[in-house]
Design a protein around this motif. Structure first.
Motif, PDB file in Angstrom:
ATOM      1  N   ARG A  85       0.869  -1.177   0.000  1.00 52.57           N
ATOM      2  CA  ARG A  85       0.000   0.000   0.000  1.00 52.57           C
ATOM      3  C   ARG A  85       0.907   1.228   0.000  1.00 52.57           C
ATOM      4  NH1 ARG A  85      -2.983  -3.161   3.730  1.00 52.57           N
ATOM      5  NH2 ARG A  85      -5.191  -3.345   3.194  1.00 52.57           N
ATOM      6  N   SER A 135      -0.365   7.184   1.516  1.00 52.40           N
ATOM      7  CA  SER A 135      -1.658   7.880   1.459  1.00 52.40           C
ATOM      8  C   SER A 135      -2.816   6.913   1.715  1.00 52.40           C
ATOM      9  CB  SER A 135      -1.832   8.595   0.122  1.00 52.40           C
ATOM     10  OG  SER A 135      -1.810   7.641  -0.922  1.00 52.40           O
ATOM     11  N   GLN A 136      -2.628   5.653   1.416  1.00 54.36           N
ATOM     12  CA  GLN A 136      -3.692   4.674   1.663  1.00 54.36           C
ATOM     13  C   GLN A 136      -3.785   4.289   3.135  1.00 54.36           C
ATOM     14  OE1 GLN A 136      -2.197   1.863  -1.466  1.00 54.36           O
ATOM     15  NE2 GLN A 136      -4.367   1.653  -1.924  1.00 54.36           N
ATOM     16  N   MET A 137      -2.759   4.561   3.891  1.00 61.14           N
ATOM     17  CA  MET A 137      -2.694   4.115   5.290  1.00 61.14           C
ATOM     18  C   MET A 137      -3.000   2.612   5.343  1.00 61.14           C
ATOM     19  SD  MET A 137      -1.800   6.881   6.892  1.00 61.14           S
ATOM     20  CE  MET A 137      -2.155   6.898   8.627  1.00 61.14           C
ATOM     21  N   TYR A 138      -4.212   2.247   5.815  1.00 66.09           N
ATOM     22  CA  TYR A 138      -4.573   0.818   5.845  1.00 66.09           C
ATOM     23  C   TYR A 138      -5.844   0.559   5.029  1.00 66.09           C
ATOM     24  CZ  TYR A 138      -0.955   0.297   9.235  1.00 66.09           C
ATOM     25  OH  TYR A 138       0.277   0.286   9.828  1.00 66.09           O
ATOM     26  N   SER A 139      -6.237   1.534   4.184  1.00 62.12           N
ATOM     27  CA  SER A 139      -7.499   1.371   3.449  1.00 62.12           C
ATOM     28  C   SER A 139      -7.284   0.549   2.172  1.00 62.12           C
ATOM     29  CB  SER A 139      -8.057   2.744   3.084  1.00 62.12           C
ATOM     30  OG  SER A 139      -7.177   3.358   2.167  1.00 62.12           O
ATOM     31  N   GLY A 140      -8.376   0.120   1.586  1.00 62.68           N
ATOM     32  CA  GLY A 140      -8.308  -0.656   0.345  1.00 62.68           C
ATOM     33  C   GLY A 140      -7.609  -1.985   0.573  1.00 62.68           C
ATOM     34  N   ASN A 141      -7.225  -2.615  -0.529  1.00 57.64           N
ATOM     35  CA  ASN A 141      -6.536  -3.907  -0.411  1.00 57.64           C
ATOM     36  C   ASN A 141      -5.056  -3.746  -0.730  1.00 57.64           C
ATOM     37  OD1 ASN A 141      -8.973  -5.289   0.048  1.00 57.64           O
ATOM     38  ND2 ASN A 141      -9.383  -5.330  -2.155  1.00 57.64           N
ATOM     39  N   ASP A 153      -2.323  -7.757   4.426  1.00 61.28           N
ATOM     40  CA  ASP A 153      -3.601  -8.481   4.312  1.00 61.28           C
ATOM     41  C   ASP A 153      -3.486 -10.010   4.271  1.00 61.28           C
ATOM     42  OD1 ASP A 153      -4.557  -5.917   4.179  1.00 61.28           O
ATOM     43  OD2 ASP A 153      -5.229  -6.030   2.099  1.00 61.28           O
TER      44      ASP A 153
END
Ligand SMILES: Cc1cc2nc3c(=O)[nH]c(=O)nc-3n(C[C@H](O)[C@H](O)[C@H](O)COP(=O)(O)O)c2cc1C
Length: 329
Positions: A178, A181-187, A209
């Motif tokens: 990741r 900017s995604q930090m822990y969002s999305g996959n 993940d």
């Protein structure tokens, strides 16, 4: 005489790890207690400490070093900071306890990046390089780096960054798939990591993940990585890393622990934290683990609330017994 064939071996500089799985560092989680308990399951995985602040360690404000009894091997100690000299000094302090020194270049949280530490180093590859060079010159054990795909979705520089770290002397890298900017969002984008293949000569570990033996295998296939790093999913299941290793090494899918087994793991973990930190601090420290051990149970929200607000050990044990009884009926 043919030499004994090792099922899997990853060469990290002059150090060999006989496993494709490493424990990803988790601040406030992968403490000495958790690493010791994980080791009871997996004798071979590469353990990693939580990040250790180089400033605090050098100024003797961090007692993390005493959290090791030298029986954790293979173990990597992760340091965090941005001043090459301090990073080198802290690596030297930790060298006796560690098999590997890992450098945190991926932490996304504001407190860390605003001081130019963690993932901010991906925006400053020259400084990151100087850190690796300084640490490498100071210790006689391999140095590795852990980072992300890049700072932003438009500035993914993990390939070039990995090449620079390799040229500075890093012996392996772990990449959380990741961006900052995604930090822990999305996959986590395991496919993106496959672009590292052929671009560096050192091993790379794919991270993000992985929560089961099957997803571990899928991640290895998709990312083409040499190994994988497992973080959050290890929190509520001390056997997960061992089960992943078994699946990778033998194709055997071991049974997932059921609720009574998870509660028994939880109790042992809680007891060990209490033995290590004292009753009140141990119980408070442990609060973050309850939701991970008791997922998907009937009346989960209420039980979790009761557990995280309970400070009396006997009452905690009673709540856990009640959960077991409730699931049976
Ligand atoms: C609570 C928490 C603490 C973390 N602490 C660290 C750390 O000390 N050092 C580090 O490099 N990454 C740290 N990470 C990132 C993890 O090592 C890992 O890269 C990330 O969680 C993705 O992997 P996972 O999906 O297997 O958890 C932390 C993540 C979490 C959620």
């Amino acid at each position: 005489m043919p030499t004994e064939q090792k099922i899997c071996e990853i060469k990290i500089g002059n150090f060999s790890v006989n496993s494709k799985v490493s424990l990803s560092p988790l601040a406030g989680i992968t403490d000495y207690v958790m690493r010791k308990l994980l080791r009871e399951y997996s004798k071979t995985c590469l353990l990693t400490t939580e990040m250790i602040s180089s400033e605090a360690l050098v100024q003797k404000q961090d007692t993390n070093i005493s959290y090791s009894d030298n029986k954790e091997s293979p173990v990597s100690f992760q340091i965090e900071g941005h001043k090459p000299e301090l990073m080198a000094k802290s690596a030297k302090i930790l060298e006796k306890k560690a098999d590997i020194i890992d450098i945190n270049m991926g932490c996304p949280i504001n407190k860390i990046v605003k001081g130019n530490d963690g993932c901010a180093l991906m925006k400053n590859p020259e400084l990151a390089k100087d850190i690796v060079i300084a640490v490498k010159e100071t210790v006689n054990i391999p140095v590795t780096c852990k980072f992300r795909l890049g700072w932003g979705l438009d500035t993914k520089n993990f390939i070039e960054f990995a090449q620079i770290m390799q040229s500075a002397g890093a012996s392996a890298v772990t990449v959380h798939a990741r961006t900052r900017s995604q930090m822990y969002s999305g996959n986590a984008d395991w496919k993106e990591l496959s672009n590292l293949k052929g671009e560096i000569d050192i091993p790379y570990f794919a991270n993000g993940d992985i929560d089961s033996p099957e997803s571990a295998m899928k991640c290895l296939e998709i990312s083409d990585a040499d190994g994988i790093a497992v973080g959050r999913a290890s929190m509520g299941d001390l056997s997960l890393i061992y089960r992943i290793e078994e699946y990778i090494n033998t194709g055997k899918l071991l049974k997932e622990p059921n609720l009574p087994e998870k509660i028994s793991m939880l109790k042992k973990h809680l007891d060990s934290e209490i033995a290590f930190r004292g009753e009140e601090t141990g119980i408070k420290f442990f609060r973050k683990f309850y939701p991970c051990y008791i997922k998907n149970i009937r009346g989960g929200a209420e039980y979790r609330h009761r557990l995280v607000t309970e400070l009396n050990y006997k009452n905690i044990i009673s709540i856990l017994d009640e959960i077991l009884l409730n699931e049976k009926n």
